[in-house]
Write a protein that holds these residues in place. Structure first.
Motif, PDB file in Angstrom:
ATOM      1  N   VAL A 209       0.812  -1.218   0.000  1.00 48.63           N
ATOM      2  CA  VAL A 209       0.000   0.000   0.000  1.00 48.63           C
ATOM      3  C   VAL A 209       0.847   1.271   0.000  1.00 48.63           C
ATOM      4  N   PRO A 210       1.875   1.412   0.848  1.00 45.09           N
ATOM      5  CA  PRO A 210       2.635   2.673   0.866  1.00 45.09           C
ATOM      6  C   PRO A 210       3.244   3.032  -0.482  1.00 45.09           C
ATOM      7  N   GLY A 211       3.651   2.041  -1.259  1.00 46.06           N
ATOM      8  CA  GLY A 211       4.274   2.323  -2.547  1.00 46.06           C
ATOM      9  C   GLY A 211       3.303   2.770  -3.612  1.00 46.06           C
ATOM     10  N   LEU A 212       1.996   2.565  -3.395  1.00 50.25           N
ATOM     11  CA  LEU A 212       0.993   2.927  -4.402  1.00 50.25           C
ATOM     12  C   LEU A 212       0.110   4.097  -3.974  1.00 50.25           C
ATOM     13  N   ALA A 213       0.272   4.549  -2.741  1.00 47.31           N
ATOM     14  CA  ALA A 213      -0.527   5.677  -2.254  1.00 47.31           C
ATOM     15  C   ALA A 213       0.025   6.993  -2.801  1.00 47.31           C
ATOM     16  N   THR A 218      -3.539   7.526   2.432  1.00 45.14           N
ATOM     17  CA  THR A 218      -4.192   6.217   2.391  1.00 45.14           C
ATOM     18  C   THR A 218      -5.643   6.271   2.853  1.00 45.14           C
ATOM     19  N   ALA A 219      -6.182   7.450   3.076  1.00 44.93           N
ATOM     20  CA  ALA A 219      -7.537   7.557   3.652  1.00 44.93           C
ATOM     21  C   ALA A 219      -8.590   6.899   2.769  1.00 44.93           C
ATOM     22  N   ARG A 220      -8.426   6.985   1.449  1.00 41.02           N
ATOM     23  CA  ARG A 220      -9.438   6.429   0.541  1.00 41.02           C
ATOM     24  C   ARG A 220      -9.059   5.047   0.013  1.00 41.02           C
ATOM     25  N   LEU A 221      -7.987   4.481   0.521  1.00 43.02           N
ATOM     26  CA  LEU A 221      -7.545   3.170   0.045  1.00 43.02           C
ATOM     27  C   LEU A 221      -8.180   2.057   0.878  1.00 43.02           C
ATOM     28  N   ARG A 222      -8.521   0.977   0.210  1.00 40.43           N
ATOM     29  CA  ARG A 222      -9.055  -0.201   0.878  1.00 40.43           C
ATOM     30  C   ARG A 222      -8.397  -1.439   0.256  1.00 40.43           C
ATOM     31  N   GLN A 238      -6.911 -10.550  -3.147  1.00 39.35           N
ATOM     32  CA  GLN A 238      -6.903  -9.178  -2.638  1.00 39.35           C
ATOM     33  C   GLN A 238      -6.934  -8.192  -3.803  1.00 39.35           C
ATOM     34  N   LEU A 239      -7.697  -7.136  -3.633  1.00 43.39           N
ATOM     35  CA  LEU A 239      -7.659  -6.004  -4.562  1.00 43.39           C
ATOM     36  C   LEU A 239      -7.403  -4.750  -3.743  1.00 43.39           C
ATOM     37  N   LEU A 240      -6.369  -4.019  -4.110  1.00 38.75           N
ATOM     38  CA  LEU A 240      -6.116  -2.714  -3.496  1.00 38.75           C
ATOM     39  C   LEU A 240      -6.822  -1.677  -4.359  1.00 38.75           C
ATOM     40  N   ILE A 241      -7.785  -0.967  -3.764  1.00 41.68           N
ATOM     41  CA  ILE A 241      -8.589  -0.026  -4.542  1.00 41.68           C
ATOM     42  C   ILE A 241      -8.567   1.360  -3.880  1.00 41.68           C
ATOM     43  N   ARG A 242      -8.860   2.382  -4.732  1.00 40.64           N
ATOM     44  CA  ARG A 242      -9.063   3.740  -4.228  1.00 40.64           C
ATOM     45  C   ARG A 242     -10.544   4.067  -4.389  1.00 40.64           C
ATOM     46  N   GLN A 243     -11.164   4.489  -3.302  1.00 41.33           N
ATOM     47  CA  GLN A 243     -12.580   4.845  -3.365  1.00 41.33           C
ATOM     48  C   GLN A 243     -12.765   6.151  -4.134  1.00 41.33           C
ATOM     49  N   PRO A 244     -13.901   6.307  -4.810  1.00 41.50           N
ATOM     50  CA  PRO A 244     -14.167   7.551  -5.545  1.00 41.50           C
ATOM     51  C   PRO A 244     -14.503   8.682  -4.574  1.00 41.50           C
ATOM     52  N   LEU A 245     -14.381   9.909  -5.066  1.00 44.80           N
ATOM     53  CA  LEU A 245     -14.736  11.059  -4.241  1.00 44.80           C
ATOM     54  C   LEU A 245     -16.239  11.119  -4.002  1.00 44.80           C
ATOM     55  N   ARG A 246     -17.014  10.698  -5.010  1.00 41.68           N
ATOM     56  CA  ARG A 246     -18.469  10.708  -4.867  1.00 41.68           C
ATOM     57  C   ARG A 246     -18.970   9.297  -4.614  1.00 41.68           C
ATOM     58  N   GLY A 248     -20.917   5.872  -4.662  1.00 37.90           N
ATOM     59  CA  GLY A 248     -21.669   5.208  -5.710  1.00 37.90           C
ATOM     60  C   GLY A 248     -20.962   5.166  -7.046  1.00 37.90           C
ATOM     61  N   GLN A 249     -19.855   5.911  -7.182  1.00 42.89           N
ATOM     62  CA  GLN A 249     -19.085   5.883  -8.417  1.00 42.89           C
ATOM     63  C   GLN A 249     -18.135   4.684  -8.402  1.00 42.89           C
ATOM     64  N   PRO A 250     -17.638   4.252  -9.578  1.00 37.66           N
ATOM     65  CA  PRO A 250     -16.740   3.092  -9.627  1.00 37.66           C
ATOM     66  C   PRO A 250     -15.424   3.365  -8.902  1.00 37.66           C
ATOM     67  N   VAL A 251     -14.868   2.331  -8.307  1.00 40.60           N
ATOM     68  CA  VAL A 251     -13.578   2.428  -7.646  1.00 40.60           C
ATOM     69  C   VAL A 251     -12.465   2.368  -8.693  1.00 40.60           C
ATOM     70  N   GLU A 252     -11.267   2.700  -8.275  1.00 36.93           N
ATOM     71  CA  GLU A 252     -10.072   2.574  -9.114  1.00 36.93           C
ATOM     72  C   GLU A 252      -9.196   1.480  -8.507  1.00 36.93           C
ATOM     73  N   VAL A 253      -8.882   0.463  -9.311  1.00 33.92           N
ATOM     74  CA  VAL A 253      -8.056  -0.642  -8.817  1.00 33.92           C
ATOM     75  C   VAL A 253      -6.585  -0.285  -9.000  1.00 33.92           C
ATOM     76  N   LEU A 254      -5.852  -0.267  -7.891  1.00 34.60           N
ATOM     77  CA  LEU A 254      -4.431   0.070  -7.921  1.00 34.60           C
ATOM     78  C   LEU A 254      -3.552  -1.164  -8.038  1.00 34.60           C
ATOM     79  N   ALA A 255      -4.010  -2.285  -7.505  1.00 34.61           N
ATOM     80  CA  ALA A 255      -3.187  -3.499  -7.556  1.00 34.61           C
ATOM     81  C   ALA A 255      -4.056  -4.714  -7.313  1.00 34.61           C
ATOM     82  N   LEU A 256      -3.644  -5.813  -7.915  1.00 35.60           N
ATOM     83  CA  LEU A 256      -4.235  -7.120  -7.655  1.00 35.60           C
ATOM     84  C   LEU A 256      -3.158  -7.944  -6.963  1.00 35.60           C
TER      85      LEU A 256
END
Length: 416
Positions: A209-213, A218-222, A238-246, A248-256
């Motif tokens: 996680v630290p290398g991709l934040a 990391t507040a929006r990372l799960r 595991q999927l490392l994702i970033r939550q959207p600002l709004r 209900g919007q799609p997440v962004e996948v940072l790593a599998l």
């Protein structure tokens, strides 16, 4: 090699670590007869320390020591074929199947009678009597058919002799002990798997996680676990994702992140995740849509939103969620952002499942001998046939071939 450590966990990553694993590998795919014999000689003491392997070997050796049992089994196979070709065989099979169903019904009704109140006893007893009558009719027919069938009589005689000899030799008892050992081993394996998955989840937060934040935020990372998205063949560790600002919007996948307890299973995970990523991105030339059809994805393509729920939150995925994954210019594999967490071990050029099959064959095959070249060569060829075109040593070489990507394979070392 980069390492991190705690009191009970050491992690290595980087090119030097992967090269070390490759240099220490014993790739079965390239062994000749003498090399295979040496490898087996080294492995046998470790395998024999496994109670289940040792018990299988005892059963194998017991069978080897009694050629009369093997002769009787050959006679049984011939008698079975003759029985199946007899005129009475089709009806005998029907009667046996119906008797099995009747016996199950009788057992169920007997249990129901012991629990039923007085108001239900009469009805249940009537049903029970009906099935008992049917059982008597079927048993009489079975006896008459058997009396009219010399092949069935011979089969029953040989079967009784075989069972008597197995009991006399102690085979039945030995096989029951093996079944008990396997039951206990399965329970222990399940517990160990859960512990490793927890270690891997902690390691993801600590080392990936630290290398991709972005700027360390990391507040929006799960880190999502067990992600299936209602599709077939896509149980992602595991999927490392970033939550959207709004919301209900799609997440962004940072790593599998693929988690494999056994180093030799990396290739299986790699092959499957290459296919999965092609499916997530709509690259239809690299997956079979028929295999991905479900009630939710009726077309077999990732053509609609999907939701993963975890810890009371909903995470929406679309094709655009996987936009950061791109194929490498050379080899066209998805490497960047595909991480692996595994344990240190010896690379063997075949999967853990294949190794289990090899150990099983060595412990049960009555024909093979370590010093017999012909039987050993047949075993070697069979072992090599279990290898896939791409195995774990090949995956590590892929990650070493691109600068910086070797750090995406994290290797846990056993507790000190």
């Amino acid at each position: 090699m980069a390492s991190s450590s705690s009191s009970s966990l050491r992690v290595s990553r980087g090119t030097r670590e992967l090269h070390r694993l490759l240099q220490q590998s014993v790739d079965l795919r390239g062994l000749d007869l003498e090399g295979f014999r040496r490898w087996l000689t080294q492995q046998l003491p470790f395998w024999e320390a496994d109670p289940a392997f040792a018990q299988r070997a005892r059963i194998r050796d017991l069978r080897r020591a009694h050629p009369e049992l093997l002769a009787l089994e050959r006679a049984l196979r011939r008698a079975t074929a003759a029985d199946e070709a007899s005129p009475q065989a089709p009806r005998l099979l029907q009667v046996e199947e119906e008797l099995s169903r009747v016996e199950k019904a009788l057992a169920g009704l007997g249990d129901a009678l012991t629990r039923a109140g007085p108001e239900k006893q009469t009805g249940l007893q009537r049903k029970l009597s009906g099935f008992q009558d049917r059982q008597r009719v079927l048993l009489r027919e079975q006896a008459l058919l058997t009396q009219a069938s010399p092949p069935r009589q011979e089969l029953l005689r040989l079967r009784a002799e075989w069972q008597r000899l197995r009991s006399l030799l102690g085979l039945e008892r030995a096989e029951a002990e093996l079944a008990e050992l396997l039951l206990h081993q399965g329970r222990r394996s399940g517990n160990a798997g859960g512990s490793f998955e927890q270690q891997a989840l902690s390691l993801t937060w600590h080392s990936i996680v630290p290398g991709l934040a972005r700027n360390g935020a990391t507040a929006r990372l799960r880190v999502l676990t067990g992600v299936g998205l209602g599709a077939a063949r896509t149980e992602l560790d595991q999927l490392l994702i970033r939550q959207p600002l709004r919301p209900g919007q799609p997440v962004e996948v940072l790593a599998l992140v693929e988690v494999k307890r056994n180093l030799n299973d990396l290739a299986h995970g790699f092959r499957r995740r290459q296919e999965n990523l092609a499916w997530f991105k709509g690259d239809s030339g690299h997956y079979d849509a028929q295999l991905y059809r479900t009630r939710y994805f009726r077309s077999g393509h990732f053509d609609r939103e999907a939701v993963h729920e975890q810890d009371g939150e909903r995470f929406v995925f679309t094709r655009d969620s996987f936009r950061l994954f791109r194929r490498e210019p050379v080899g066209e594999s998805f490497l960047r952002r595909l991480f692996f967490i595994t344990r240190a071990g010896t690379l063997l050029g075949v999967s853990a499942a294949a190794m289990a099959r090899i150990r099983h064959r060595v412990s049960t095959d009555e024909r093979w001998r370590l010093q017999d070249d012909a039987s050993l060569l047949a075993l070697l060829r069979w072992c090599q046939s279990l290898a896939e075109p791409l195995e774990s040593p090949d995956v590590l070489r892929l990650y070493c071939s691109v600068p910086g990507l070797a750090r995406q394979v994290l290797v846990l070392h056993r507790d000190r």
